[in-house]
Design an enzyme around this catalytic site. Structure first.
Site, PDB file in Angstrom:
ATOM      1  N   LYS A  14      16.105 -10.327  13.080  1.00 41.27           N
ATOM      2  CA  LYS A  14      16.518  -9.965  11.725  1.00 41.27           C
ATOM      3  C   LYS A  14      15.396 -10.252  10.722  1.00 41.27           C
ATOM      4  O   LYS A  14      14.586 -11.141  10.960  1.00 41.27           O
ATOM      5  CB  LYS A  14      17.703 -10.879  11.402  1.00 41.27           C
ATOM      6  CG  LYS A  14      18.752 -10.336  10.501  1.00 41.27           C
ATOM      7  CD  LYS A  14      19.929 -11.312  10.498  1.00 41.27           C
ATOM      8  CE  LYS A  14      20.552 -11.396   9.123  1.00 41.27           C
ATOM      9  NZ  LYS A  14      20.937 -10.102   8.567  1.00 41.27           N
ATOM     10  N   GLY A  15      15.367  -9.502   9.644  1.00 40.59           N
ATOM     11  CA  GLY A  15      14.339  -9.711   8.619  1.00 40.59           C
ATOM     12  C   GLY A  15      14.391 -11.122   8.046  1.00 40.59           C
ATOM     13  O   GLY A  15      15.465 -11.656   7.820  1.00 40.59           O
ATOM     14  N   GLY A  16      13.231 -11.724   7.855  1.00 39.91           N
ATOM     15  CA  GLY A  16      13.160 -13.022   7.194  1.00 39.91           C
ATOM     16  C   GLY A  16      13.196 -14.227   8.115  1.00 39.91           C
ATOM     17  O   GLY A  16      12.934 -15.348   7.682  1.00 39.91           O
ATOM     18  N   GLY A  18      11.224 -14.923  10.578  1.00 39.59           N
ATOM     19  CA  GLY A  18       9.887 -15.384  10.963  1.00 39.59           C
ATOM     20  C   GLY A  18       9.322 -14.583  12.128  1.00 39.59           C
ATOM     21  O   GLY A  18       8.487 -15.065  12.893  1.00 39.59           O
ATOM     22  N   ASP A  43       6.957  -2.869  11.355  1.00 44.63           N
ATOM     23  CA  ASP A  43       7.887  -3.247  10.294  1.00 44.63           C
ATOM     24  C   ASP A  43       7.463  -2.565   8.991  1.00 44.63           C
ATOM     25  O   ASP A  43       6.315  -2.683   8.586  1.00 44.63           O
ATOM     26  CB  ASP A  43       7.834  -4.770  10.122  1.00 44.63           C
ATOM     27  CG  ASP A  43       8.996  -5.306   9.326  1.00 44.63           C
ATOM     28  OD1 ASP A  43       9.542  -4.542   8.507  1.00 44.63           O
ATOM     29  OD2 ASP A  43       9.353  -6.476   9.522  1.00 44.63           O
ATOM     30  N   ASN A 249      13.480 -20.440  15.017  1.00 47.02           N
ATOM     31  CA  ASN A 249      12.447 -20.833  14.056  1.00 47.02           C
ATOM     32  C   ASN A 249      13.062 -21.568  12.864  1.00 47.02           C
ATOM     33  O   ASN A 249      14.249 -21.431  12.586  1.00 47.02           O
ATOM     34  CB  ASN A 249      11.715 -19.557  13.593  1.00 47.02           C
ATOM     35  CG  ASN A 249      10.520 -19.851  12.708  1.00 47.02           C
ATOM     36  OD1 ASN A 249       9.905 -20.922  12.800  1.00 47.02           O
ATOM     37  ND2 ASN A 249      10.186 -18.905  11.845  1.00 47.02           N
TER      38      ASN A 249
HETATM   39  N1  ADP Z   1       8.520 -22.209  10.571  1.00 48.53           N
HETATM   40  C1  ADP Z   1       8.326 -21.801   9.305  1.00 48.53           C
HETATM   41  N2  ADP Z   1       8.235 -22.705   8.309  1.00 48.53           N
HETATM   42  C2  ADP Z   1       8.053 -22.312   7.044  1.00 48.53           C
HETATM   43  N3  ADP Z   1       7.951 -21.044   6.647  1.00 48.53           N
HETATM   44  C3  ADP Z   1       8.046 -20.083   7.594  1.00 48.53           C
HETATM   45  C4  ADP Z   1       8.225 -20.404   8.976  1.00 48.53           C
HETATM   46  N4  ADP Z   1       8.282 -19.245   9.671  1.00 48.53           N
HETATM   47  C5  ADP Z   1       8.119 -18.253   8.771  1.00 48.53           C
HETATM   48  N5  ADP Z   1       7.982 -18.748   7.521  1.00 48.53           N
HETATM   49  C6  ADP Z   1       7.857 -17.993   6.260  1.00 48.53           C
HETATM   50  O1  ADP Z   1       9.073 -17.282   6.085  1.00 48.53           O
HETATM   51  C7  ADP Z   1       8.835 -16.013   5.490  1.00 48.53           C
HETATM   52  C8  ADP Z   1       9.366 -14.907   6.385  1.00 48.53           C
HETATM   53  O2  ADP Z   1       8.620 -14.884   7.582  1.00 48.53           O
HETATM   54  P1  ADP Z   1       8.207 -13.502   8.286  1.00 48.53           P
HETATM   55  O3  ADP Z   1       7.456 -13.870   9.514  1.00 48.53           O
HETATM   56  O4  ADP Z   1       7.577 -12.591   7.327  1.00 48.53           O
HETATM   57  O5  ADP Z   1       9.669 -12.982   8.672  1.00 48.53           O
HETATM   58  P2  ADP Z   1      10.125 -11.556   9.235  1.00 48.53           P
HETATM   59  O6  ADP Z   1       8.934 -10.863   9.787  1.00 48.53           O
HETATM   60  O7  ADP Z   1      11.126 -11.933  10.287  1.00 48.53           O
HETATM   61  O8  ADP Z   1      10.763 -10.843   8.098  1.00 48.53           O
HETATM   62  C9  ADP Z   1       7.341 -15.909   5.276  1.00 48.53           C
HETATM   63  O9  ADP Z   1       7.062 -16.264   3.962  1.00 48.53           O
HETATM   64  C10 ADP Z   1       6.772 -16.938   6.265  1.00 48.53           C
HETATM   65  O10 ADP Z   1       5.539 -17.480   5.816  1.00 48.53           O
HETATM   66 MG    MG Z   2       8.074  -9.002   9.222  1.00 53.95          MG
END
Ligand code: ADP
Ligand code: MG
Length: 317
Positions: A14-16, A18, A43, A249
């Protein structure tokens, strides 16, 4: 076999949660272990380029010696795809018909699913050709529903193309009776469809080959991501795809102190238990919440070190 051993790795979720961060960290980690790695983001909300401080537009860009990045924009891909279809048909269709054919193609390209089909076409080419230039390809895929359609599309397309081929064959049989005394005549469109079908079948074989392709889902210890991941794992298993790894995560680390954090940790606990009881056929990897976003290469390096430790802990269990 371990996810890290696979040549093609899909990271969904899901979005957000990580997903992009995890896919980037995986790609980075693998690239530091002597693999030539291509990281592909499908994405629409691209942010991978930001982490690596590169502008990844349309073409493959080099991050370092052994790591390349490609961000695919499905809308651009769609335009590119439509143009190639028009180009292909040019020589095959009568000159008087070309405007009408192009009009029909433009109509079709505006229909829902067209961008997705084009995106899938690009992924197909990547898997069939770039696979031989890289040791690993890591796909950061869009939110779950999209990923599922993407993976089940070859099957659907196969059915669709088969139907189309059959209909064309009938028409062609009639033609050959009329025009050629029953001798088969060449049909370039038929050939093109056959070619496409072969491509889709080849890619499907790769996607279903668990020795080559691995699937991981990223989620958080929260209700909705768990529900979605369960559903996705279930649906994929119906398509003979086994999700080998579930990456949890943003878990509140043990050193996070204070009553507020303690309370959050208590909320998280039942979800973690649910994850462990729900995903018994998967390796469950856990990653901590960091104090900050993972927005620089230094952060990503730290993140991928922890990812590596989490994987090796699992192997040693
Ligand atoms: N373990 C973590 N601790 C803190 N921030 C995180 C962690 N994993 C991801 N983030 C932050 O959370 C936000 C969403 O991550 P992202 O990888 O872009 O998610 P997705 O691709 O699933 O939408 C980003 O700002 C990222 O830097
Ligand atoms: Mg993403």
């Amino acid at each position: 076999m371990d996810l890290l051993q696979k040549r093609i790795i899909f990271v969904g979720g899901k979005g957000g949660v990580g997903k992009s961060t995890t896919a980037s960290a995986l790609a980075y980690l693998l690239s530091t272990k002597g693999n030539r790695v291509l990281l592909v983001s499908t994405d629409p909300a691209h942010n991978i380029g930001d982490v690596f401080h590169v502008q990844a537009k349309k073409e493959i860009v080099r991050i370092h010696d052994t790591l390349d990045l490609l961000e695919i924009d499905s809308h651009n891909e769609s335009k590119r795809y439509i143009n190639s279809v028009k180009e292909n048909l040019k020589g095959l269709v009568k000159a008087t018909m070309i405007d009408e054919v192009n009009r029909q193609i433009d109509l079709a390209s505006a229909s829902p699913g067209a961008d997705e089909a084009a995106l899938f076409d690009r992924i197909t080419s990547l898997i069939l050709t770039e696979r031989h230039r890289y040791d690993k390809i890591v796909f950061d895929t869009a939110p779950t529903g999209h990923t599922l359609r993407l993976l089940t599309l070859p099957e659907l397309m196969n059915v669709w193309i088969n139907g189309l081929l059959e209909r064309r064959k009938k028409v062609q049989d009639n033609y050959t009776q009329l025009l050629n005394d029953g001798e088969p005549i060449e049909d370039p469109i038929y050939e093109k469809l056959q070619e496409r079908k072969k491509k889709f079948t080849a890619v499907r074989d790769v996607l279903l080959d668990s020795a080559i392709t691995g699937y991981a889902f990223v989620l958080n210890a929260e209700r909705l991501p768990i529900l979605e991941t369960k559903k996705a794992v279930h649906t994929l298993s119906h398509h003979q795809i086994h999700v080998s790894t579930v990456i949890v995560n943003k878990i509140i680390p043990a050193h996070a102190d204070g009553a507020f954090m303690q309370r959050r940790r208590e909320c998280e606990q039942p979800y973690l238990e649910e994850i462990h009881t729900s995903f018994t056929k998967q390796q469950v990897i856990t990653l901590p919440l960091f104090e900050h976003d993972i927005s620089t290469l230094t952060h990503l390096q730290a993140f991928s070190t922890i990812l590596e430790e989490a994987f090796s802990m699992y192997v040693n269990k």
